[in-house]
Enzyme design. Structure first.
Site, PDB file in Angstrom:
ATOM      1  N   TYR A 157       0.677  -1.204   0.098  1.00 29.49           N
ATOM      2  CA  TYR A 157       0.014  -0.126  -0.124  1.00 29.49           C
ATOM      3  C   TYR A 157       0.939   1.406  -0.133  1.00 29.49           C
ATOM      4  O   TYR A 157       0.547   2.171  -0.800  1.00 29.49           O
ATOM      5  CB  TYR A 157      -0.877  -0.011   1.245  1.00 29.49           C
ATOM      6  CG  TYR A 157      -1.886   1.193   1.315  1.00 29.49           C
ATOM      7  CD1 TYR A 157      -2.445   1.412   0.263  1.00 29.49           C
ATOM      8  CD2 TYR A 157      -1.784   2.044   2.316  1.00 29.49           C
ATOM      9  CE1 TYR A 157      -3.583   2.622   0.239  1.00 29.49           C
ATOM     10  CE2 TYR A 157      -2.418   3.391   2.267  1.00 29.49           C
ATOM     11  CZ  TYR A 157      -3.392   3.720   1.465  1.00 29.49           C
ATOM     12  OH  TYR A 157      -3.997   4.834   1.242  1.00 29.49           O
ATOM     13  N   PHE A 194     -12.485   2.844   4.938  1.00 31.90           N
ATOM     14  CA  PHE A 194     -10.888   2.448   4.313  1.00 31.90           C
ATOM     15  C   PHE A 194     -10.495   1.251   5.078  1.00 31.90           C
ATOM     16  O   PHE A 194     -10.096   0.288   4.407  1.00 31.90           O
ATOM     17  CB  PHE A 194      -9.907   3.725   4.342  1.00 31.90           C
ATOM     18  CG  PHE A 194      -8.730   3.537   4.236  1.00 31.90           C
ATOM     19  CD1 PHE A 194      -8.091   3.521   2.846  1.00 31.90           C
ATOM     20  CD2 PHE A 194      -7.682   3.094   5.257  1.00 31.90           C
ATOM     21  CE1 PHE A 194      -6.857   3.490   2.757  1.00 31.90           C
ATOM     22  CE2 PHE A 194      -6.258   2.932   5.148  1.00 31.90           C
ATOM     23  CZ  PHE A 194      -5.961   3.056   3.503  1.00 31.90           C
TER      24      PHE A 194
HETATM   25  N1  LIG Z   1      -9.035   6.798   5.077  1.00 34.01           N
HETATM   26  C1  LIG Z   1      -7.768   7.191   5.310  1.00 34.01           C
HETATM   27  O1  LIG Z   1      -7.250   6.941   6.280  1.00 34.01           O
HETATM   28  C2  LIG Z   1      -6.846   7.579   4.117  1.00 34.01           C
HETATM   29  C3  LIG Z   1      -5.583   8.221   4.384  1.00 34.01           C
HETATM   30  C4  LIG Z   1      -4.800   8.508   3.510  1.00 34.01           C
HETATM   31  C5  LIG Z   1      -5.404   8.396   1.944  1.00 34.01           C
HETATM   32  N2  LIG Z   1      -6.607   7.762   1.665  1.00 34.01           N
HETATM   33  C6  LIG Z   1      -6.915   7.603   0.378  1.00 34.01           C
HETATM   34  O2  LIG Z   1      -7.839   8.379   0.015  1.00 34.01           O
HETATM   35  C7  LIG Z   1      -8.800   7.660  -0.870  1.00 34.01           C
HETATM   36  C8  LIG Z   1     -10.153   7.833  -0.596  1.00 34.01           C
HETATM   37  O3  LIG Z   1     -10.383   6.694   0.426  1.00 34.01           O
HETATM   38  P1  LIG Z   1     -11.500   6.703   1.783  1.00 34.01           P
HETATM   39  O4  LIG Z   1     -10.727   6.773   2.961  1.00 34.01           O
HETATM   40  O5  LIG Z   1     -12.537   7.586   1.356  1.00 34.01           O
HETATM   41  O6  LIG Z   1     -11.946   5.221   1.606  1.00 34.01           O
HETATM   42  P2  LIG Z   1     -13.403   4.549   1.132  1.00 34.01           P
HETATM   43  O7  LIG Z   1     -14.549   5.308   2.192  1.00 34.01           O
HETATM   44  O8  LIG Z   1     -13.373   3.108   1.386  1.00 34.01           O
HETATM   45  O9  LIG Z   1     -13.710   5.031  -0.168  1.00 34.01           O
HETATM   46  C9  LIG Z   1     -12.775   4.475  -1.353  1.00 34.01           C
HETATM   47  C10 LIG Z   1     -13.779   4.801  -2.763  1.00 34.01           C
HETATM   48  O10 LIG Z   1     -12.878   4.333  -4.014  1.00 34.01           O
HETATM   49  C11 LIG Z   1     -13.730   3.524  -4.683  1.00 34.01           C
HETATM   50  N3  LIG Z   1     -13.009   2.619  -5.162  1.00 34.01           N
HETATM   51  C12 LIG Z   1     -12.309   1.629  -4.834  1.00 34.01           C
HETATM   52  N4  LIG Z   1     -11.929   0.703  -5.684  1.00 34.01           N
HETATM   53  C13 LIG Z   1     -12.304   1.207  -7.025  1.00 34.01           C
HETATM   54  C14 LIG Z   1     -12.368   0.678  -8.356  1.00 34.01           C
HETATM   55  N5  LIG Z   1     -11.668  -0.302  -8.678  1.00 34.01           N
HETATM   56  N6  LIG Z   1     -12.899   1.598  -9.294  1.00 34.01           N
HETATM   57  C15 LIG Z   1     -13.732   2.620  -8.891  1.00 34.01           C
HETATM   58  N7  LIG Z   1     -13.757   3.135  -7.584  1.00 34.01           N
HETATM   59  C16 LIG Z   1     -13.318   2.528  -6.736  1.00 34.01           C
HETATM   60  C17 LIG Z   1     -14.841   3.075  -3.726  1.00 34.01           C
HETATM   61  O11 LIG Z   1     -15.976   2.939  -4.517  1.00 34.01           O
HETATM   62  P3  LIG Z   1     -16.620   1.550  -5.046  1.00 34.01           P
HETATM   63  O12 LIG Z   1     -16.101   0.499  -4.029  1.00 34.01           O
HETATM   64  O13 LIG Z   1     -18.176   1.834  -5.008  1.00 34.01           O
HETATM   65  O14 LIG Z   1     -16.000   1.295  -6.298  1.00 34.01           O
HETATM   66  C18 LIG Z   1     -14.856   4.250  -2.716  1.00 34.01           C
HETATM   67  O15 LIG Z   1     -15.808   5.180  -3.244  1.00 34.01           O
HETATM   68  C19 LIG Z   1      -8.010   6.499  -1.428  1.00 34.01           C
HETATM   69  O16 LIG Z   1      -7.016   6.659  -2.452  1.00 34.01           O
HETATM   70  C20 LIG Z   1      -7.239   6.011  -0.079  1.00 34.01           C
HETATM   71  O17 LIG Z   1      -6.028   5.530  -0.518  1.00 34.01           O
HETATM   72  C21 LIG Z   1      -7.411   7.472   2.795  1.00 34.01           C
END
Ligand SMILES: NC(=O)c1ccc[n+]([C@@H]2O[C@H](COP(=O)([O-])OP(=O)(O)OC[C@H]3O[C@@H](n4cnc5c(N)ncnc54)[C@H](OP(=O)(O)O)[C@@H]3O)[C@@H](O)[C@H]2O)c1
Length: 257
Positions: A157, A194
């Site tokens: 990751y 996440f």
């Molecule tokens: N939460 C944290 O602590 C954190 C910290 C740093 C960075 N981030 C980053 O922030 C971003 C958003 O994550 P989040 O925290 O909001 O998590 P989340 O609530 O799990 O949302 C992730 C989103 O990505 C979409 N997704 C995943 N795989 C996909 C695919 N193959 N095609 C299209 N859409 C896809 C999911 O939609 P579907 O499942 O409906 O496709 C969902 O809308 C990510 O890039 C993550 O790495 C998160």
């Protein structure tokens, strides 16, 4: 500050977390939204809410960003009133598993690499040429603190998010001489789905990640993204690292319980 009124904003991963929060913030600012994710019902619910509450114009894309042909088809077949994308928010992404590298799951690795790196590249590759042609645009990539610091068992990751960081830097260099802006927004701990996704639906284990700390909310991150895209056109915010006050690094977290 520039206005987002009627600007076309494509948000990937809009069905949850940071992507949904971005949709709300950009809708409130009068933007036209293209919302993409795999879960169609989630997208429809969000669209219903935003078009009812804020009368936002919305175009939905059921899209798996890992599928290059599907990304190409989705972008090339946008109706003319939706095709001139002003802002691309490459937010779709996920972590899978928390294992030692030598014990890791190949399936988890493929999913992270295909989504976080290749999916982001496909969207960028199909959307940015239009921006170059129109001489306007902004690409925001959602990286992570994991792209700056590797933590134990985070190996792949962290590798994907380090790649996002390098890709953002490279894109900025390759767009030098154009007015197109590139920003990487790199959060620490944000409470979204996440961790539930990381632990394959184990909600108890996911909850523990945020136990005793006040994490960032998706709205906190959306707020920073909004700030980055609304600066004067000659200003490029290259990178923002934000984390909760309760976090000092990828591994240093203050837990009160
Ligand atoms: N939460 C944290 O602590 C954190 C910290 C740093 C960075 N981030 C980053 O922030 C971003 C958003 O994550 P989040 O925290 O909001 O998590 P989340 O609530 O799990 O949302 C992730 C989103 O990505 C979409 N997704 C995943 N795989 C996909 C695919 N193959 N095609 C299209 N859409 C896809 C999911 O939609 P579907 O499942 O409906 O496709 C969902 O809308 C990510 O890039 C993550 O790495 C998160």
């Amino acid at each position: 500050m520039i206005s987002l009124q009627n600007q076309i904003v494509l948000i990937t991963g809009a069905s949850s977390g940071i992507g949904t929060a971005c949709a709300r913030v950009f809708a409130a600012a009068g933007a036209k939204l293209i919302l993409a994710a795999r879960r169609w019902e989630r997208l429809q619910q969000l669209a219903d809410l935003l078009s009812k509450d804020i009368h936002t114009e919305i175009h939905l894309l059921q899209l798996d960003v890992r599928d290059r042909a599907a990304v190409e088809a989705a972008i090339s077949s946008l109706p003319p009133s939706w095709s001139d994308i002003d802002i691309l928010i490459n937010n779709a992404g996920l972590s899978r598993g928390l294992d030692k590298l030598h014990e890791g799951s190949f399936e988890d690795w493929e999913e992270m690499i295909d989504t976080n790196i290749k999916g982001l590249l496909y969207l960028t590759r199909y959307v940015v040429p239009g921006m170059v042609k129109r001489d306007r645009g902004h690409v925001v990539n959602i990286g992570s603190i994991a792209g700056h610091q590797t933590y134990p068992n985070g190996n792949v990751y962290c590798g994907t998010k380090a790649a996002v960081r390098a890709i953002s830097e490279g894109l900025k260099q390759d767009l030098l001489g154009t007015p197109i802006r590139v920003t990487s927004v790199d959060p620490g701990m944000v409470e979204t789905e996440f961790s539930e996704v990381r632990f394959h639906g184990d909600t108890e284990r996911a909850k523990k990640v945020y136990q005793g700390v006040t994490p960032l909310t998706p709205d906190d991150v959306a707020d920073v993204i909004f700030f980055c895209v609304t600066r004067s056109p000659h200003v490029n915010i290259n990178e923002v690292v934000l984390m909760p006050v309760d976090q000092a690094s990828a591994t240093l977290v203050n837990r009160r319980t």
